[in-house]
Design a protein around this motif. Structure first.
Motif, PDB file in Angstrom:
ATOM      1  N   TYR A  35      46.776  29.491  56.631  1.00 59.33           N
ATOM      2  CA  TYR A  35      48.112  29.911  57.063  1.00 59.33           C
ATOM      3  C   TYR A  35      49.121  29.293  56.125  1.00 59.33           C
ATOM      4  N   ILE A  38      48.572  25.725  54.789  1.00 58.22           N
ATOM      5  CA  ILE A  38      47.651  25.056  55.705  1.00 58.22           C
ATOM      6  C   ILE A  38      46.255  25.659  55.573  1.00 58.22           C
ATOM      7  N   GLU A 147      56.070  24.783  63.910  1.00 56.79           N
ATOM      8  CA  GLU A 147      55.600  25.511  62.748  1.00 56.79           C
ATOM      9  C   GLU A 147      54.530  24.706  62.018  1.00 56.79           C
ATOM     10  N   SER A 148      53.473  25.397  61.603  1.00 56.53           N
ATOM     11  CA  SER A 148      52.354  24.784  60.900  1.00 56.53           C
ATOM     12  C   SER A 148      51.850  23.567  61.669  1.00 56.53           C
TER      13      SER A 148
END
Length: 554
Positions: A35, A38, A147-148
């Motif tokens: 992602y 990531i 996020e992440s």
């Protein structure tokens, strides 16, 4: 037989949990989830899911409890598909397009103890909590997904009672004993069908059904070991058509993306050498109509599974020209997503392209995980003849049919009446046994006593070079009962008019099937890409009758 003994050596309840455990060994250092920047390996994914299960157990989640999730296709959403059932709980994935009112209804109906919420959807969850707080409903614990893998310490504090995803994982223990199902028919997930807030239908999936449908998904997608799968199908929709678990079984790489755009699809395919993806025909339409500056050459053949409405012929042609190989499947939430596959036969390779497209648009036969598929008269339960003309209701029977509807025994009994699952879809059976969907029973148009398949009319509309999207619904009419009404979105720069579109259809269809009305506007859709025909039907219903006690020439 004498000598047989059922014991732990030869009988273990089937569960997709085993897919992750195996891949963490076989593919331990290969990428599991990607992602943006990531990247996790299969070993890391098992560790994260184990910590998640452990943390949930520490906080009181026990066997059979419901844990909800409101998030797009991000790593946390993927991990929840394993971590929640590894704690013995049931995962309930919610549609990210739901408003606060609907989310509050589903949280209450499901009795969710926890709800994991993506940071971009926090306002929706907060609104749902505000609604629930005015009732006597006990609020679930909210876990924010940043996020992440970033931390959000300001959100997690004792006063609010909220938790944060990465911090929650930090509480978990790696030596946690994974909770496998005691019975493979135990629930693994709860998926809500589209519907009104007054009568939600929660479809219960079992560990057994999810296990078998995952294998079926591998086969019908022709998925080898270590595929690279691009997530365009929402993971909240039928658990990503069970591919959340299927990709793990093959040690593949999950390419996650928060939003689905043509530019993003081509970029991901080029960068990650994607081999497989899925999506509704609207996603295919998005791909073939992408501007040249957003397209990139494909590094290899990409297998695409599509479902929902049959893909229009022109879209299939263009997908193949771009290097995609489209496989058509069909199913419902109640069949774990895909329940059929239109298996291709080599003898069809020599047919004209138009004939090939017609065959590819059929729904085919049941996949290997489904026991039986038939088209039956819903009253007599007799199979319709294989003449490609006689319509009946499409029905399923097998291990990949839902356990039932949550808290709704009557709806469950109605769905299973006669010993088959009644889909509510109308179709025909071809001489080779392949079925072809004609319409939803509620979408079929009856005009002057004639049944009109909206799918057939829409297929013709899609073949018009200026039309980007189209949908047909019935417009009430005093004389005919109903007449076809077309809702159309044109491609940028095109100015085709009503009369031209009607003539185009009349030249290719029996005149009674051609639309009598054309409305130009954007089509309302669900988050899974399906056109919301109930919205269009209301608009058509508000129009005056075209004919008032007079016969119009067709």
């Amino acid at each position: 037989m004498e000598g047989s003994i059922r014991c732990s050596a030869n009988y273990i309840p089937l569960s997709p949990i085993s897919f992750l455990e195996r891949s963490a060994i076989v593919y331990r250092d290969r990428p599991s989830v990607v992602y943006g920047s990531i990247i996790y390996t299969w070993r890391e994914t098992l560790e994260r899911c184990t910590r998640l299960a452990s943390a949930l157990s520490q906080l009181g989640i026990s066997r059979g409890d419901v844990v909800a999730a409101l998030a797009p296709n991000i790593p946390a959403m993927y991990e929840l598909h394993f971590g929640v059932p590894m704690a013995g709980a049931v995962l309930c994935t919610l549609n990210v397009r739901h408003d606060s009112q609907m989310v509050s209804v589903l949280l209450k109906h499901s009795d969710a103890k926890f709800v994991f919420v993506d940071y971009q959807l926090f306002h929706v969850a907060k609104g749902a909590f505000d609604i629930l707080s005015k009732t006597r409903t006990k609020l679930p614990v909210l876990v924010l997904i940043p996020e992440s893998n970033q931390l959000s310490p300001e959100f997690c504090n004792p006063i609010s009672g909220n938790l944060e995803y990465e911090s929650l994982l930090g509480r978990g223990k790696l030596d946690f004993e994974i909770q496998r199902p005691k019975d493979e028919w135990d629930p693994i997930s709860l998926n809500y069908t589209s519907g009104t807030t007054s009568s939600p239908k929660g479809v219960i999936y079992s560990h057994r059904g999810a296990y078998l449908n995952s294998f079926a998904a591998i086969l019908l997608n022709e998925m080898p070991s270590m595929p690279v799968y691009l997530w365009c199908v929402p993971m909240f929709h039928c658990n990503g058509w069970c591919l959340t678990w299927a990709v793990a079984a093959q040690g593949g790489t999950n390419i996650c993306q928060r939003n689905v755009t043509a530019k993003g699809i081509f970029s991901c395919i080029s960068q990650h050498k994607v081999t497989h993806m899925g999506g509704a025909p609207t996603v295919l339409n998005m791909i073939v109509n992408a501007p040249e500056n957003e397209r990139r050459p494909l590094p290899g053949k990409v297998i695409v599974m599509t479902g929902a409405a049959p893909p229009p012929a022109q879209v299939l042609f263009k997908m193949e020209e771009l290097g995609f190989n489209v496989t058509h499947s069909y199913g419902l939430t109640e069949t774990y997503g895909p329940g059929t596959v239109c298996s291709w036969k080599p003898e069809w390779d020599s047919l004209p392209r138009v004939e090939q497209a017609k065959i590819k648009s059929r729904q085919g036969l049941q996949h290997l995980g489904m026991e039986e598929l038939d088209v039956k008269d819903p009253v007599t339960m007799k199979s319709v003849p294989s003449d490609a003309k006689t319509m009946g209701e499409v029905m399923f029977r097998g291990n990949t049919v839902m356990n039932g509807y949550l808290k709704d025994h009557q709806a469950t009994r109605d769905a299973f009446k006669g010993g088959w699952f009644r889909s509510g879809d109308l179709g025909v059976k071809h001489p080779d046994g392949y079925i072809e969907l004609k319409d939803r029973s509620k979408d079929i148009i009856i005009s002057g006593g004639e049944n009109i398949s909206t799918i057939e009319v829409e297929s013709v509309l899609f073949s018009h070079p200026d039309i980007l999207e189209a949908a047909i619904v019935g417009r009430p009419d005093e004389y005919w009962g109903e007449t076809p009404c077309a809702f159309v979105k044109l491609k940028d720069g095109c100015k085709t008019g009503t009369e031209e579109i009607i003539k185009f259809c009349k030249d290719r269809l029996p005149h009674y099937m051609a639309p009598r009305t054309v409305v130009f506007e954007d089509l309302p859709k669900t988050s899974t890409g399906k056109v919301q025909k109930f919205v269009l039907r209301e608009k058509a219903k508000a129009m005056e009758s075209l004919t008032k006690n007079t016969i119009s020439k067709l």
